[in-house]
Design a protein around this motif. Structure first.
Motif, PDB file in Angstrom:
ATOM      1  N   LEU A 252       2.191  -5.225  -1.192  1.00 24.84           N
ATOM      2  CA  LEU A 252       2.681  -6.579  -1.448  1.00 24.84           C
ATOM      3  C   LEU A 252       1.517  -7.529  -1.720  1.00 24.84           C
ATOM      4  O   LEU A 252       1.568  -8.363  -2.632  1.00 24.84           O
ATOM      5  N   ALA A 253       0.471  -7.398  -0.913  1.00 22.46           N
ATOM      6  CA  ALA A 253      -0.705  -8.255  -1.092  1.00 22.46           C
ATOM      7  C   ALA A 253      -1.436  -7.914  -2.383  1.00 22.46           C
ATOM      8  O   ALA A 253      -1.833  -8.805  -3.149  1.00 22.46           O
ATOM      9  N   ALA A 254      -1.609  -6.621  -2.630  1.00 17.99           N
ATOM     10  CA  ALA A 254      -2.336  -6.189  -3.835  1.00 17.99           C
ATOM     11  C   ALA A 254      -1.616  -6.620  -5.103  1.00 17.99           C
ATOM     12  O   ALA A 254      -2.255  -7.006  -6.095  1.00 17.99           O
ATOM     13  N   ASP A 255      -0.295  -6.575  -5.085  1.00 17.30           N
ATOM     14  CA  ASP A 255       0.481  -6.963  -6.269  1.00 17.30           C
ATOM     15  C   ASP A 255       0.321  -8.445  -6.589  1.00 17.30           C
ATOM     16  O   ASP A 255       0.596  -8.873  -7.705  1.00 17.30           O
ATOM     17  N   GLN A 256      -0.115  -9.225  -5.594  1.00 17.00           N
ATOM     18  CA  GLN A 256      -0.394 -10.640  -5.841  1.00 17.00           C
ATOM     19  C   GLN A 256      -1.857 -10.883  -6.195  1.00 17.00           C
ATOM     20  O   GLN A 256      -2.288 -12.018  -6.347  1.00 17.00           O
ATOM     21  N   GLY A 257      -2.619  -9.786  -6.299  1.00 16.56           N
ATOM     22  CA  GLY A 257      -4.027  -9.927  -6.647  1.00 16.56           C
ATOM     23  C   GLY A 257      -4.940 -10.147  -5.462  1.00 16.56           C
ATOM     24  O   GLY A 257      -6.116 -10.487  -5.649  1.00 16.56           O
ATOM     25  N   ASN A 258      -4.451  -9.935  -4.245  1.00 19.77           N
ATOM     26  CA  ASN A 258      -5.283 -10.126  -3.065  1.00 19.77           C
ATOM     27  C   ASN A 258      -6.298  -8.994  -2.939  1.00 19.77           C
ATOM     28  O   ASN A 258      -5.937  -7.815  -2.895  1.00 19.77           O
ATOM     29  N   ALA A 259      -7.578  -9.355  -2.871  1.00 23.16           N
ATOM     30  CA  ALA A 259      -8.641  -8.354  -2.880  1.00 23.16           C
ATOM     31  C   ALA A 259      -8.601  -7.461  -1.644  1.00 23.16           C
ATOM     32  O   ALA A 259      -8.833  -6.249  -1.731  1.00 23.16           O
ATOM     33  N   GLY A 260      -8.306  -8.044  -0.475  1.00 17.59           N
ATOM     34  CA  GLY A 260      -8.226  -7.230   0.730  1.00 17.59           C
ATOM     35  C   GLY A 260      -7.110  -6.201   0.641  1.00 17.59           C
ATOM     36  O   GLY A 260      -7.284  -5.040   1.014  1.00 17.59           O
ATOM     37  N   GLY A 261      -5.962  -6.635   0.156  1.00 23.63           N
ATOM     38  CA  GLY A 261      -4.849  -5.695  -0.020  1.00 23.63           C
ATOM     39  C   GLY A 261      -5.207  -4.585  -0.988  1.00 23.63           C
ATOM     40  O   GLY A 261      -4.849  -3.414  -0.776  1.00 23.63           O
ATOM     41  N   GLN A 262      -5.919  -4.921  -2.056  1.00 23.47           N
ATOM     42  CA  GLN A 262      -6.330  -3.914  -3.035  1.00 23.47           C
ATOM     43  C   GLN A 262      -7.278  -2.891  -2.412  1.00 23.47           C
ATOM     44  O   GLN A 262      -7.122  -1.681  -2.609  1.00 23.47           O
ATOM     45  N   THR A 263      -8.254  -3.372  -1.644  1.00 21.07           N
ATOM     46  CA  THR A 263      -9.210  -2.446  -1.024  1.00 21.07           C
ATOM     47  C   THR A 263      -8.518  -1.517  -0.043  1.00 21.07           C
ATOM     48  O   THR A 263      -8.732  -0.294  -0.060  1.00 21.07           O
ATOM     49  N   TYR A 264      -7.673  -2.055   0.820  1.00 20.69           N
ATOM     50  CA  TYR A 264      -7.042  -1.222   1.841  1.00 20.69           C
ATOM     51  C   TYR A 264      -5.980  -0.302   1.250  1.00 20.69           C
ATOM     52  O   TYR A 264      -5.789   0.822   1.737  1.00 20.69           O
ATOM     53  N   LEU A 265      -5.317  -0.730   0.198  1.00 17.89           N
ATOM     54  CA  LEU A 265      -4.394   0.174  -0.473  1.00 17.89           C
ATOM     55  C   LEU A 265      -5.188   1.298  -1.144  1.00 17.89           C
ATOM     56  O   LEU A 265      -4.760   2.460  -1.150  1.00 17.89           O
ATOM     57  N   GLY A 266      -6.355   0.962  -1.693  1.00 17.27           N
ATOM     58  CA  GLY A 266      -7.230   1.985  -2.258  1.00 17.27           C
ATOM     59  C   GLY A 266      -7.615   3.031  -1.228  1.00 17.27           C
ATOM     60  O   GLY A 266      -7.624   4.237  -1.514  1.00 17.27           O
ATOM     61  N   LEU A 267      -7.933   2.592  -0.008  1.00 13.23           N
ATOM     62  CA  LEU A 267      -8.268   3.549   1.051  1.00 13.23           C
ATOM     63  C   LEU A 267      -7.086   4.458   1.374  1.00 13.23           C
ATOM     64  O   LEU A 267      -7.262   5.648   1.640  1.00 13.23           O
ATOM     65  N   MET A 268      -5.882   3.884   1.367  1.00 13.85           N
ATOM     66  CA  MET A 268      -4.696   4.705   1.622  1.00 13.85           C
ATOM     67  C   MET A 268      -4.560   5.794   0.560  1.00 13.85           C
ATOM     68  O   MET A 268      -4.237   6.949   0.874  1.00 13.85           O
ATOM     69  N   TYR A 269      -4.795   5.425  -0.687  1.00 16.15           N
ATOM     70  CA  TYR A 269      -4.730   6.422  -1.757  1.00 16.15           C
ATOM     71  C   TYR A 269      -5.874   7.432  -1.637  1.00 16.15           C
ATOM     72  O   TYR A 269      -5.680   8.632  -1.861  1.00 16.15           O
ATOM     73  N   GLN A 270      -7.054   6.976  -1.289  1.00 16.08           N
ATOM     74  CA  GLN A 270      -8.197   7.879  -1.226  1.00 16.08           C
ATOM     75  C   GLN A 270      -7.984   8.993  -0.202  1.00 16.08           C
ATOM     76  O   GLN A 270      -8.380  10.139  -0.435  1.00 16.08           O
ATOM     77  N   PHE A 271      -7.347   8.661   0.923  1.00 15.55           N
ATOM     78  CA  PHE A 271      -7.200   9.641   1.996  1.00 15.55           C
ATOM     79  C   PHE A 271      -5.766  10.115   2.196  1.00 15.55           C
ATOM     80  O   PHE A 271      -5.476  10.830   3.144  1.00 15.55           O
ATOM     81  N   GLY A 272      -4.865   9.714   1.289  1.00 15.81           N
ATOM     82  CA  GLY A 272      -3.491  10.179   1.388  1.00 15.81           C
ATOM     83  C   GLY A 272      -2.796   9.713   2.638  1.00 15.81           C
ATOM     84  O   GLY A 272      -2.139  10.499   3.336  1.00 15.81           O
ATOM     85  N   GLN A 273      -2.899   8.423   2.943  1.00 14.56           N
ATOM     86  CA  GLN A 273      -2.292   7.865   4.143  1.00 14.56           C
ATOM     87  C   GLN A 273      -1.098   6.990   3.777  1.00 14.56           C
ATOM     88  O   GLN A 273      -0.864   6.670   2.616  1.00 14.56           O
ATOM     89  N   GLY A 274      -0.340   6.605   4.794  1.00 17.40           N
ATOM     90  CA  GLY A 274       0.760   5.677   4.601  1.00 17.40           C
ATOM     91  C   GLY A 274       1.874   6.211   3.728  1.00 17.40           C
ATOM     92  O   GLY A 274       2.565   5.446   3.054  1.00 17.40           O
ATOM     93  N   GLY A 275       2.049   7.536   3.726  1.00 18.69           N
ATOM     94  CA  GLY A 275       3.099   8.127   2.912  1.00 18.69           C
ATOM     95  C   GLY A 275       2.730   8.262   1.445  1.00 18.69           C
ATOM     96  O   GLY A 275       3.576   8.665   0.630  1.00 18.69           O
ATOM     97  N   LEU A 276       1.488   7.947   1.087  1.00 14.88           N
ATOM     98  CA  LEU A 276       1.038   8.047  -0.306  1.00 14.88           C
ATOM     99  C   LEU A 276       0.358   9.386  -0.543  1.00 14.88           C
ATOM    100  O   LEU A 276      -0.363   9.888   0.326  1.00 14.88           O
ATOM    101  N   ALA A 277       0.589   9.945  -1.705  1.00 18.69           N
ATOM    102  CA  ALA A 277      -0.125  11.158  -2.080  1.00 18.69           C
ATOM    103  C   ALA A 277      -1.589  10.814  -2.330  1.00 18.69           C
ATOM    104  O   ALA A 277      -1.907   9.758  -2.889  1.00 18.69           O
ATOM    105  N   LYS A 278      -2.475  11.694  -1.924  1.00 16.68           N
ATOM    106  CA  LYS A 278      -3.905  11.464  -2.138  1.00 16.68           C
ATOM    107  C   LYS A 278      -4.183  11.342  -3.630  1.00 16.68           C
ATOM    108  O   LYS A 278      -3.794  12.192  -4.421  1.00 16.68           O
TER     109      LYS A 278
END
Length: 420
Positions: A252-278
Motif C-alpha cells: 500500500l505504501a509502495a504503491d503511493q511512492g513511499n520509499a520505505g514501503g518500496q525498500t521493505y517490499l523489496g526485502l520481502m521479494y528478495q527473501f520470499g517472505q510475506g507470502g510472496l514468491a522469492k
C-alpha cells in the motif's frame, strides 16, 4: 577478473597467529537479512505528505479573477495535497501563472490553508527564495488559528531546530498531539514516531505507536502504512508477528511512492517472505525506485545487489561503492561500514586506503552499528595503518558488537580466548 570481497568465515577458521579479516558488507536493514530484525530507520518527521492527484475542476462560465480562482481552489484542495514535490504543479493548476503572489493575497485574507502552502513554498524555495524563518512564522500563524497542517509543520520545525527555532521536541510533541486530536494523519504519524523512539519527554510506548500508526494508515498515510508494516513484521507493540500483513501494508505504501514501503517490499521479494514468491529481480526494481528518491536504505540494498551480482545485475563494485557512498553521505551507519570495507581492500575503483576505512568504520561504530564495531576492532587487532595495534581496544569493540548478537564478533572473542 574482478576482485571479490574476503569473507569473515574463512578468517575465523584460521589458526591464532593469522590476522582477522573484515566482514563482508552487511545487508543494511537486516543483519543476515531473512531473520534478524532491526528497528525502523529513523525518518525525519516531515510536514510534507505524499502527493495525491487532485480532481480537475469544471471550466467556469466566466473569467473570474486569479484571487477568486485561488479562493475556490483552496476550498477544494484536500489535506493530502500540500506536498513540496507537488506544490508548484498544484498551485499552477489552480492559480494560473502567478501562484505565489495570489497565494500571498489569499494568506492576507487569513486563509490558513494558504498560509500552510506558502510556508511550504518558503521551506523548499518553490517560486520564492528559500527562507526557513519565514516558513516557521507562516506555520505558526496557521497553527495559532487551529490549522492541523500548520501545527504539524511548526512541530517539525521545533523537532529539527529549523527556522531560527531552538530544538524543542517536547513542543513538537504538543503540536503533533493537537493535530492528531483533530484527526490529521501526519500529526498521528509524527506523534507515533515520538512514542516509538521515546522522544519529546515521552516514554517508549510501542503499543501507543501502533495505535497512532493505524489511525494514520487507515487514512491512507503511506509513511504510517510502512511503519505499521514493520511493526507487524517484527511483532512489536503488542502485535502478533504477521509477515503477510506486513507485506500488504508495504505494498500500500509502495504503491503511493513511499520509499520505505518500496525498500521493505523489496526485502520481502528478495527473501520470499510475506507470502510472496522469492523474486530478486522484483526486489531490485523496488530498491531502485527507493534509491532514486534518495532513500539511504534503498541505496544500501541496491548497492548490496550490485556487490553480489544478484537480481539480474552483474557484479559491479564501482556501482556498489557509489550507492554505499550516497547512503554514507546521509549519515547511514551501514553505508559507512560497507564503504569502509571497499576502501580497506581497494575495491570498486576506490584506492586502497586503510586510514579512510578506519575513519568510516569509526563513524559506524560510534553510531552503535555492530558491523562497524567489529571491522574497526579487526583493524586495531591487526595494527592497520594509522592505528596503534591494540588487542585491548579490539576486544572492547568485539564485545560491543557481540552484545548486539554479532556472530563474527562472538567467534573472534572465542578465538582470542576472551569472554563476550
Amino acid at each position: 577478473m574482478q576482485k571479490t570481497l574476503k569473507t569473515t568465515l574463512a578468517a575465523l577458521l584460521l589458526s591464532a597467529p593469522m590476522p582477522l579479516l573484515p566482514k563482508a558488507p552487511d545487508c543494511g536493514i537486516l543483519e543476515d537479512c531473512p531473520t534478524k530484525p532491526k528497528p525502523p530507520p529513523r525518518r525525519n518527521p516531515s510536514p510534507r505528505p505524499e502527493r495525491r492527484p487532485q480532481p480537475q475542476r469544471n471550466a467556469e462560465p466566466a473569467a473570474p479573477s486569479l484571487l477568486d480562482i485561488g479562493n475556490r481552489a483552496m476550498s477544494s484542495i484536500s489535506d493530502m495535497a500540500w506536498s513540496s514535490t507537488g506544490l508548484a504543479k498544484t498551485l499552477a493548476q489552480f492559480l494560473g501563472k502567478a501562484p505565489i503572489s495570489t497565494l500571498i493575497a489569499m494568506a492576507d485574507q487569513g486563509q490558513t490553508r494558504a498560509l500552510v502552502l506558502l510556508a511550504e513554498a518558503y521551506l523548499d524555495g518553490t517560486g520564492v527564495k528559500k527562507d526557513e524563518a519565514i516558513a516557521a512564522k507562516l506555520f505558526r500563524l496557521a497553527a495559532d488559528q487551529g490549522n492541523a497542517k500548520g501545527r504539524v509543520g511548526l512541530g517539525v520545525m521545533y523537532a529539527l531546530g529549523k527556522g531560527g527555532l531552538v530544538t524543542d521536541k517536547a513542543e513538537a510533541v504538543r503540536l503533533y498531539r493537537l493535530a492528531a486530536d483533530q484527526g490529521d494523519s501526519f500529526g498521528q504519524g509524527n506523534l507515533a514516531d515520538m512514542y516509538y523512539y521515546g522522544e519529546g519527554g515521552l516514554a517508549v510506548d510501542k503499543a501507543e505507536a501502533v495505535r497512532l500508526y493505524r489511525l494514520a494508515a487507515d487514512q491512507g498515510n503511506a509513511s504510517a502504512q510502512a511503519y505499521l508494516g514493520m511493526m507487524y513484521q517484527w511483532g512489536q507493540g503488542g502485535l502478533a508477528k504477521n509477515e503477510n500483513e506486513a507485506a500488504r501494508l508495504y505494498r500500500l505504501a509502495a504503491d503511493q511512492g513511499n520509499a520505505g514501503g518500496q525498500t521493505y517490499l523489496g526485502l520481502m521479494y528478495q527473501f520470499g517472505q510475506g507470502g510472496l514468491a522469492k523474486n530478486e529481480n522484483e526486489a531490485v526494481r523496488f530498491y531502485r525506485l527507493s534509491a532514486d528518491q534518495g532513500d539511504a536504505n534503498g541505496q544500501i540494498q541496491l548497492g548490496n545487489m550490485y556487490q553480489r551480482g544478484e537480481g539480474g545485475l552483474k557484479i559491479d563494485l564501482a556501482l556498489a561503492a557509489k550507492f554505499y557512498k550516497l547512503a554514507a553521505d546521509q549519515g547511514h551507519l551501514v553505508g559507512y561500514n560497507n564503504l569502509g570495507l571497499l576502501y580497506e581492500q581497494g575495491l570498486g575503483d576506490l584506492p586502497k586506503d586503510e586510514i579512510e576505512a578506519a575513519r568510516l568504520y569509526r563513524l559506524s561504530a560510534d553510531g552503535g552499528y555492530a558491523g562497524g564495531q567489529y571491522n574497526l576492532g579487526v583493524m586495531y587487532y591487526n595494527g592497520a595503518r594509522g592505528l596503534t595495534k591494540s588487542k585491548t581496544e579490539a576486544v572492547r569493540l568485539f564485545r560491543l558488537a557481540a552484545a548486539q548478537g554479532d556472530e563474527a564478533a562472538k567467534k573472534a572473542l572465542t578465538r582470542l580466548g576472551e569472554k563476550p
